[in-house]
Scaffold this active site. Structure first.
Site, PDB file in Angstrom:
ATOM      1  N   ASP A  43      -2.732   3.169  -1.967  1.00  0.00           N
ATOM      2  CA  ASP A  43      -2.610   1.729  -2.191  1.00  0.00           C
ATOM      3  C   ASP A  43      -1.811   1.477  -3.455  1.00  0.00           C
ATOM      4  O   ASP A  43      -2.209   1.891  -4.545  1.00  0.00           O
ATOM      5  CB  ASP A  43      -4.003   1.099  -2.325  1.00  0.00           C
ATOM      6  CG  ASP A  43      -3.930  -0.352  -2.778  1.00  0.00           C
ATOM      7  OD1 ASP A  43      -3.389  -1.179  -2.030  1.00  0.00           O
ATOM      8  OD2 ASP A  43      -4.404  -0.655  -3.894  1.00  0.00           O
ATOM      9  N   TYR A  48       3.007  -3.279  -9.553  1.00  0.00           N
ATOM     10  CA  TYR A  48       2.595  -2.117 -10.336  1.00  0.00           C
ATOM     11  C   TYR A  48       3.799  -1.380 -10.929  1.00  0.00           C
ATOM     12  O   TYR A  48       3.629  -0.598 -11.877  1.00  0.00           O
ATOM     13  CB  TYR A  48       1.806  -1.126  -9.484  1.00  0.00           C
ATOM     14  CG  TYR A  48       0.475  -1.597  -8.955  1.00  0.00           C
ATOM     15  CD1 TYR A  48      -0.095  -2.809  -9.352  1.00  0.00           C
ATOM     16  CD2 TYR A  48      -0.220  -0.824  -8.029  1.00  0.00           C
ATOM     17  CE1 TYR A  48      -1.299  -3.233  -8.828  1.00  0.00           C
ATOM     18  CE2 TYR A  48      -1.437  -1.228  -7.516  1.00  0.00           C
ATOM     19  CZ  TYR A  48      -1.972  -2.436  -7.908  1.00  0.00           C
ATOM     20  OH  TYR A  48      -3.175  -2.833  -7.383  1.00  0.00           O
ATOM     21  N   LYS A  73       1.565  -4.446  -1.781  1.00  0.00           N
ATOM     22  CA  LYS A  73       1.305  -5.874  -1.956  1.00  0.00           C
ATOM     23  C   LYS A  73       2.550  -6.603  -2.405  1.00  0.00           C
ATOM     24  O   LYS A  73       3.326  -6.080  -3.206  1.00  0.00           O
ATOM     25  CB  LYS A  73       0.199  -6.089  -2.996  1.00  0.00           C
ATOM     26  CG  LYS A  73      -1.047  -5.260  -2.785  1.00  0.00           C
ATOM     27  CD  LYS A  73      -2.017  -5.401  -3.947  1.00  0.00           C
ATOM     28  CE  LYS A  73      -3.121  -4.371  -3.879  1.00  0.00           C
ATOM     29  NZ  LYS A  73      -2.650  -2.994  -4.155  1.00  0.00           N
ATOM     30  N   HIS A 106      -0.694 -10.315  -2.881  1.00  0.00           N
ATOM     31  CA  HIS A 106      -1.420  -9.786  -4.035  1.00  0.00           C
ATOM     32  C   HIS A 106      -2.412 -10.777  -4.627  1.00  0.00           C
ATOM     33  O   HIS A 106      -3.475 -10.397  -5.122  1.00  0.00           O
ATOM     34  CB  HIS A 106      -0.413  -9.370  -5.103  1.00  0.00           C
ATOM     35  CG  HIS A 106      -0.921  -8.360  -6.067  1.00  0.00           C
ATOM     36  ND1 HIS A 106      -0.140  -7.347  -6.560  1.00  0.00           N
ATOM     37  CD2 HIS A 106      -2.140  -8.175  -6.632  1.00  0.00           C
ATOM     38  CE1 HIS A 106      -0.855  -6.600  -7.391  1.00  0.00           C
ATOM     39  NE2 HIS A 106      -2.067  -7.081  -7.459  1.00  0.00           N
ATOM     40  N   ILE A 236     -11.037   1.810  -2.998  1.00  0.00           N
ATOM     41  CA  ILE A 236      -9.767   2.284  -3.539  1.00  0.00           C
ATOM     42  C   ILE A 236      -9.967   2.701  -5.002  1.00  0.00           C
ATOM     43  O   ILE A 236      -9.626   1.960  -5.932  1.00  0.00           O
ATOM     44  CB  ILE A 236      -8.677   1.190  -3.436  1.00  0.00           C
ATOM     45  CG1 ILE A 236      -8.571   0.628  -2.020  1.00  0.00           C
ATOM     46  CG2 ILE A 236      -7.320   1.755  -3.877  1.00  0.00           C
ATOM     47  CD1 ILE A 236      -8.056   1.613  -0.989  1.00  0.00           C
ATOM     48  N   LYS A 238      -9.157   4.795  -8.468  1.00  0.00           N
ATOM     49  CA  LYS A 238      -7.919   5.298  -9.074  1.00  0.00           C
ATOM     50  C   LYS A 238      -8.241   6.316 -10.147  1.00  0.00           C
ATOM     51  O   LYS A 238      -9.282   6.242 -10.806  1.00  0.00           O
ATOM     52  CB  LYS A 238      -7.089   4.154  -9.663  1.00  0.00           C
ATOM     53  CG  LYS A 238      -7.755   3.401 -10.795  1.00  0.00           C
ATOM     54  CD  LYS A 238      -6.749   2.871 -11.803  1.00  0.00           C
ATOM     55  CE  LYS A 238      -6.157   3.982 -12.621  1.00  0.00           C
ATOM     56  NZ  LYS A 238      -5.259   3.523 -13.696  1.00  0.00           N
ATOM     57  N   SER A 239      -7.371   7.282 -10.284  1.00  0.00           N
ATOM     58  CA  SER A 239      -7.431   8.240 -11.370  1.00  0.00           C
ATOM     59  C   SER A 239      -6.107   8.983 -11.402  1.00  0.00           C
ATOM     60  O   SER A 239      -5.404   9.059 -10.385  1.00  0.00           O
ATOM     61  CB  SER A 239      -8.576   9.235 -11.182  1.00  0.00           C
ATOM     62  OG  SER A 239      -8.622  10.152 -12.273  1.00  0.00           O
ATOM     63  N   ARG A 244     -10.887  14.401 -11.122  1.00  0.00           N
ATOM     64  CA  ARG A 244     -11.524  13.132 -10.755  1.00  0.00           C
ATOM     65  C   ARG A 244     -11.056  12.674  -9.374  1.00  0.00           C
ATOM     66  O   ARG A 244     -11.837  12.103  -8.605  1.00  0.00           O
ATOM     67  CB  ARG A 244     -11.199  12.068 -11.801  1.00  0.00           C
ATOM     68  CG  ARG A 244     -11.823  12.329 -13.160  1.00  0.00           C
ATOM     69  CD  ARG A 244     -13.301  11.956 -13.173  1.00  0.00           C
ATOM     70  NE  ARG A 244     -13.922  12.258 -14.453  1.00  0.00           N
ATOM     71  CZ  ARG A 244     -13.857  11.467 -15.525  1.00  0.00           C
ATOM     72  NH1 ARG A 244     -13.166  10.348 -15.474  1.00  0.00           N
ATOM     73  NH2 ARG A 244     -14.468  11.814 -16.637  1.00  0.00           N
ATOM     74  N   ASN A 248     -13.687  11.971  -6.417  1.00  0.00           N
ATOM     75  CA  ASN A 248     -13.790  10.683  -5.732  1.00  0.00           C
ATOM     76  C   ASN A 248     -13.710  10.821  -4.213  1.00  0.00           C
ATOM     77  O   ASN A 248     -14.194   9.942  -3.487  1.00  0.00           O
ATOM     78  CB  ASN A 248     -12.685   9.737  -6.215  1.00  0.00           C
ATOM     79  CG  ASN A 248     -12.917   9.253  -7.630  1.00  0.00           C
ATOM     80  OD1 ASN A 248     -14.024   9.331  -8.156  1.00  0.00           O
ATOM     81  ND2 ASN A 248     -11.874   8.757  -8.266  1.00  0.00           N
TER      82      ASN A 248
END
Length: 292
Positions: A43, A48, A73, A106, A236, A238-239, A244, A248
């Site tokens: 995603d 971003y 998005k 978004h 969703i 994030k890392s 990690r 996840n």
């Protein structure tokens, strides 16, 4: 990997890698690590600034395109019918693909909701033309979603929302569910609560979540992701750290009991970590999205 069926029959991996606030120079390695570990859902977003790096990692991975679920998005600066059609081209070009699996708006733009509706109409066109497999929205509250549903011909497949134990947005989640719209959680482990001054400490340090994590031999992050998945949401996390990212994904081998789910439900404070959707304006948040 558990999958979820969207309201148009499209299958989507229930858990994906998010790259919100991941610097472009770190994005490629993070996505590469995730794909290597078995993630198949990524995603991103035009705003971003890292779609190109996501695309490079996807290309380099060698994972067949039909095994991937790519979600991005459209930013508010590209709202409007023609502008949003062009925004698809910019995102697809940066990602290096000819179609997207899920394209969403978004944010609502309350100060010019007509532009929001025109943007969604463009998503409907892209869906009809086969350029996207599913369409949706993000950060749409009850009023925004109700107004959109009154005008739309296609019900959104997804509403991506800030959802974590400290901010659960139950009213909009319920409306989504009544219309067959999947609730998708961004910041599902509450990271936004310490990126911004939300008045929270980290949910990772919450004693209730800690007790549950110890009972299952899992981390607090894994417990929060499992809570979201068991309640039927897409999550969703994030890392940028490979360990990690791997952790996840390791959330499909245990189950929370009903009383544990209820205990996490009780942690809701109603305090949002991200910006208020009503405060989003072009004057404050608009930014040009570069061409592909």
């Amino acid at each position: 990997m558990q999958t979820l069926t969207l309201n148009n029959g499209v299958q989507m991996p229930a858990l994906g890698l998010g790259v919100f606030q991941t610097p472009p120079e770190e994005t490629r390695a993070a996505v590469a690590a995730a794909l290597d570990l078995g993630y198949r859902h990524v995603d991103t977003a035009a705003a971003y600034g890292n779609e190109r790096e996501v695309g490079q990692a996807i290309h380099d991975s060698g994972v067949p395109r039909d095994e991937l679920f790519i979600e991005t998005k459209v930013w508010i600066s590209d709202y409007g019918y023609d502008e949003t059609l062009h925004a698809f081209g910019k995102s697809a070009g940066k990602l290096g693909v000819d179609h997207l699996d899920l394209l969403i708006l978004h944010q609502p733009l309350p100060s010019d909701f007509g532009k929001t509706l025109d943007a969604y109409r463009a998503l409907e066109t892209l869906l009809a033309d086969g350029k996207v497999r599913a369409i949706g929205v993000s950060n749409f509250m009850v009023d925004h979603l109700s107004a959109l549903l009154d005008a739309a011909t296609v019900v959104p497949a997804v509403n991506q929302l800030e959802i974590h134990p400290y901010f659960q947005q139950r009213e909009v989640q319920a409306l989504d569910s009544r219309h067959g719209i999947l609730n998708q959680a961004w910041s599902p482990i509450g990271g936004i609560t310490f990126y911004r001054d939300s008045g929270h400490t980290s949910a990772l340090d919450d004693p209730v979540i800690g007790e549950i994590s110890r009972a299952h031999g899992k981390s607090p992050a894994q417990v929060m992701l499992r809570w979201g998945l068991q309640q039927g949401r897409s999550v969703i996390p994030k890392s940028t750290k490979p360990e990690r990212i791997a952790q996840n994904l390791d959330v499909f081998d245990f189950e929370l009991a009903a009383d544990e789910l209820a205990a996490i439900d009780e942690l809701d404070t109603g305090k949002r970590g991200g910006p208020e959707p009503e405060s989003i304006t072009l004057a404050q948040f608009g930014r040009p999205i570069p061409e592909a």
